[in-house]
Design an enzyme around this catalytic site. Structure first.
Site, mmCIF file in Angstrom:
data_model
loop_
_atom_site.group_PDB
_atom_site.id
_atom_site.type_symbol
_atom_site.label_atom_id
_atom_site.label_comp_id
_atom_site.label_asym_id
_atom_site.label_seq_id
_atom_site.Cartn_x
_atom_site.Cartn_y
_atom_site.Cartn_z
ATOM 1 N N ARG A 18 50.968 55.490 61.836
ATOM 2 C CA ARG A 18 51.755 56.732 61.660
ATOM 3 C C ARG A 18 50.839 57.954 61.655
ATOM 4 O O ARG A 18 49.677 57.875 61.269
ATOM 5 C CB ARG A 18 52.601 56.612 60.383
ATOM 6 C CG ARG A 18 53.656 55.516 60.592
ATOM 7 C CD ARG A 18 54.518 55.285 59.392
ATOM 8 N NE ARG A 18 55.389 56.411 59.110
ATOM 9 C CZ ARG A 18 56.223 56.439 58.083
ATOM 10 N NH1 ARG A 18 56.305 55.410 57.250
ATOM 11 N NH2 ARG A 18 56.998 57.490 57.875
ATOM 12 N N ARG B 244 65.286 50.718 55.844
ATOM 13 C CA ARG B 244 66.575 51.379 56.097
ATOM 14 C C ARG B 244 67.308 50.755 57.290
ATOM 15 O O ARG B 244 68.531 50.741 57.329
ATOM 16 C CB ARG B 244 66.380 52.877 56.290
ATOM 17 C CG ARG B 244 65.783 53.541 55.063
ATOM 18 C CD ARG B 244 66.070 55.016 54.984
ATOM 19 N NE ARG B 244 65.205 55.656 54.005
ATOM 20 C CZ ARG B 244 65.380 55.629 52.687
ATOM 21 N NH1 ARG B 244 66.407 54.988 52.162
ATOM 22 N NH2 ARG B 244 64.525 56.236 51.871
ATOM 23 N N LYS C 113 63.675 57.837 45.266
ATOM 24 C CA LYS C 113 62.336 57.421 45.709
ATOM 25 C C LYS C 113 61.380 58.612 45.743
ATOM 26 O O LYS C 113 60.271 58.539 45.224
ATOM 27 C CB LYS C 113 62.469 56.764 47.096
ATOM 28 C CG LYS C 113 61.177 56.514 47.833
ATOM 29 C CD LYS C 113 61.413 55.589 49.006
ATOM 30 C CE LYS C 113 61.674 56.286 50.329
ATOM 31 N NZ LYS C 113 60.537 57.001 50.918
ATOM 32 N N SER C 114 61.799 59.706 46.359
ATOM 33 C CA SER C 114 60.900 60.866 46.500
ATOM 34 C C SER C 114 60.519 61.434 45.139
ATOM 35 O O SER C 114 59.353 61.776 44.895
ATOM 36 C CB SER C 114 61.591 61.975 47.301
ATOM 37 O OG SER C 114 61.765 61.564 48.624
ATOM 38 N N ARG D 158 62.756 54.838 64.837
ATOM 39 C CA ARG D 158 64.170 54.827 64.433
ATOM 40 C C ARG D 158 65.089 55.418 65.495
ATOM 41 O O ARG D 158 66.246 55.705 65.211
ATOM 42 C CB ARG D 158 64.355 55.535 63.092
ATOM 43 C CG ARG D 158 63.934 54.683 61.933
ATOM 44 C CD ARG D 158 64.424 55.236 60.615
ATOM 45 N NE ARG D 158 63.882 54.434 59.523
ATOM 46 C CZ ARG D 158 63.668 54.892 58.309
ATOM 47 N NH1 ARG D 158 63.957 56.160 58.029
ATOM 48 N NH2 ARG D 158 63.196 54.107 57.373
ATOM 49 N N ASP E 169 66.418 60.688 56.596
ATOM 50 C CA ASP E 169 66.310 59.245 56.318
ATOM 51 C C ASP E 169 67.609 58.487 56.578
ATOM 52 O O ASP E 169 67.660 57.264 56.419
ATOM 53 C CB ASP E 169 65.884 59.019 54.861
ATOM 54 C CG ASP E 169 64.423 59.382 54.643
ATOM 55 O OD1 ASP E 169 63.667 59.421 55.632
ATOM 56 O OD2 ASP E 169 64.036 59.643 53.490
HETATM 57 C C1 S3P Z 1 59.739 62.094 51.922
HETATM 58 C C2 S3P Z 1 59.846 62.920 53.002
HETATM 59 C C3 S3P Z 1 60.385 62.506 54.300
HETATM 60 C C4 S3P Z 1 61.181 61.217 54.184
HETATM 61 C C5 S3P Z 1 60.494 60.177 53.346
HETATM 62 C C6 S3P Z 1 60.218 60.706 51.949
HETATM 63 C C7 S3P Z 1 59.155 62.617 50.670
HETATM 64 O O1 S3P Z 1 59.304 62.295 55.197
HETATM 65 O O2 S3P Z 1 61.449 60.702 55.469
HETATM 66 O O3 S3P Z 1 61.300 59.018 53.227
HETATM 67 O O4 S3P Z 1 59.300 61.981 49.615
HETATM 68 O O5 S3P Z 1 58.546 63.699 50.723
HETATM 69 P P1 S3P Z 1 58.665 63.510 56.058
HETATM 70 O O6 S3P Z 1 58.069 64.451 55.131
HETATM 71 O O7 S3P Z 1 57.621 62.840 56.920
HETATM 72 O O8 S3P Z 1 59.812 64.053 56.851
#
Ligand code: S3P
Length: 453
Positions: free
Chosen positions: A127, A406, A27-28, A364, A333
């Site tokens: 958020r 999740r 995903k990232s 969470r 995550d």
């Molecule tokens: C992500 C960073 C994380 C993660 C999110 C995806 C990213 O968040 O929890 O699911 O793709 O950079 P944070 O940067 O807020 O920790």
């Protein structure tokens, strides 16, 4: 939609690399690939792109800025306009439930200089966004959020002048979204971007930028008596993004549900191929091994600058474990699924220093503890984590996803090994990040039944 999971089945088989039952792309990295391809001028090809709820909103937002996308299976073909030629969008950009879309796009739009309004679902509009708005303002970005520090975010058109370099900004929490936002904002101005994080968040952006020839360096440094992670980028002129040809590795965070399911479900033995094993992401793997989990890592290789490998996982007798400090960032995550694993372990597990979990797709800590207790587990909430008194089993019952993908998937995994079935309400949120979740679990032998489709 409700998902009913009945226990008593053994999980067996392979989640392949290229088969129809393949682990979805990360995903990232998919988010970053879509933005970088749109920031380049010309045609990019991204293989194994994650086609899901959250990446679709990213693509839709980038399309409103004048970029075009074509999806052929899991290959995304992007015709990027180049970041300095993006068009302002008259309509607000709807980031849905995706904080990654909102925070990364804010940085890229700041670099492009166009005006935009970024909004999203009710959940996303709660958020925290000051963590990007404050440093972007310091760089001279004309951006505003609400008084509560939330979305909608309004970026005004910036004419002519370069952004100011952000030389030595300390993030209050380790966050790859904030780090990436600020690196992206820094791409259109000459100068240094130097960021400090209290922990090492995922480094996919830095790896991708380095492969494009951008000088980005990461170091562990000591400042004012404590450890920080420094990210340093220096540009002599605004960066011209090159077009991309890349393959996205399988998402470790999706593999985590399969891995956990095999560990807790008696008799199980599965292999998951093509899993991204970036060490900033694989904390859960190490924690499960420390709990006594039988997980073998095989065939580790490099794919496009990211480590990738295959995982062989067998049902295991697990014992409790403590998770704190830097490990929290490396499995940020994975706490919903970790909590499920810990319920099926013998003895006490605890998580601390994880207050950031309250700012995710749901709280969470609070919601997770509530739902697991609802299923008969013994979980105590703390301000910055939770304590689980593992009994090697849970009863089962009805639980809620709280619109958190999740949490929905973790509760479904719990159902595989509970004494009686688990029914998950609003289970469809799994589509945000792992649309083939149900099909892949059924392929491995799980008894999943959907109601109210
Ligand atoms: C992500 C960073 C994380 C993660 C999110 C995806 C990213 O968040 O929890 O699911 O793709 O950079 P944070 O940067 O807020 O920790």
């Amino acid at each position: 939609m409700e998902l009913i999971v009945r226990p008593g089945k053994t999980l067996f088989g392979e989640v392949g690399n290229h088969s129809s039952f393949a682990l979805p792309g990360d995903k990232s990295i998919s988010h970053r690939a879509a933005i970088f391809a749109a920031a380049a001028e010309g045609e990019s090809h991204i293989e194994n792109f994650l086609v899901s709820g959250v990446t679709q909103v990213m693509v839709d937002c980038l399309a409103k800025l004048g970029n075009t996308f074509e999806l052929i299976g899991k290959r995304l073909i992007v015709n990027g306009r180049g970041i300095r030629r993006w068009q302002s969008s008259a309509e607000p950009l709807d980031c849905g439930n995706s904080a990654t879309t909102m925070r990364l796009l804010a940085g890229a739009i700041a670099a492009s200089g166009i005006s935009a309004i970024l909004t999203g679902s009710e959940g996303l509009r709660h958020r925290p966004m000051r963590r990007i708005v404050d440093p972007l303002k310091q760089m001279g970005v004309p951006i505003e959020c609400t008084e509560e520090g939330t979305a909608p975010l309004r970026l005004s058109r910036r004419i002519g002048n370069n952004l100011l370099p952000l030389e030595g900004y300390s993030l209050s929490v380790a966050s790859a979204q904030v780090k990436t936002c600020l690196l992206l904002a820094g791409m259109s101005s000459p100068g240094k971007t130097v960021l400090y994080e209290p922990g090492l968040s995922r480094d996919h952006t830095e790896r991708m930028l380095r492969r494009m020839g951008v000088p980005v360096h990461s170091n562990r440094v000591r400042r004012n008596g404590s450890e920080w992670y420094e990210t340093r980028m220096e540009l002599s002129q605004p960066f011209d993004f090159p077009t991309l040809y890349m393959r996205i590795p399988g998402d470790f965070s999706s593999a985590a549900f399969l891995l956990a399911a095999a560990l807790i479900t008696p008799g199980s033995n599965i292999i998951i191929k093509g899993v991204g094993l970036n060490p900033t992401r694989t904390g859960l793997l190490e924690v499960c091994q420390a709990m006594g989990g039988n997980i073998q890592v095989q065939n580790v290789r490099d794919e496009g600058g990211e480590p990738v490998g295959d995982l062989v996982v067998q049902h295991s007798h697990l014992k409790g474990v403590q998770v704190q400090g830097e490990m929290v960032v490396r499995m940020i995550d994975e706490f919903p699924i970790f909590a499920v694993v810990a319920c099926f372990a013998e003895g006490m597990s605890s998580v601390s220093n994880a207050e950031e979990l309250r700012n995710k797709e749901s709280d969470r800590i609070g919601q997770l503890c509530r739902e697991l207790n609802q299923l008969g587990a013994h979980v105590q909430e703390t301000t910055d984590g939770f304590i689980i008194h593992g009994k090697g089993e849970i009863a089962g019952g009805v639980a809620e996803s709280h619109r958190d993908h999740r949490l929905a998937m973790s509760l479904a995994v719990a159902g595989l090994a509970c004494r009686s079935p688990v029914c998950i309400r609003d289970a469809e949120y799994f589509r945000e990040s792992f649309p083939d979740f149900g099909e892949i679990f059924k392929h491995l032998g799980a008894d999943f039944q959907w109601e109210g489709q």
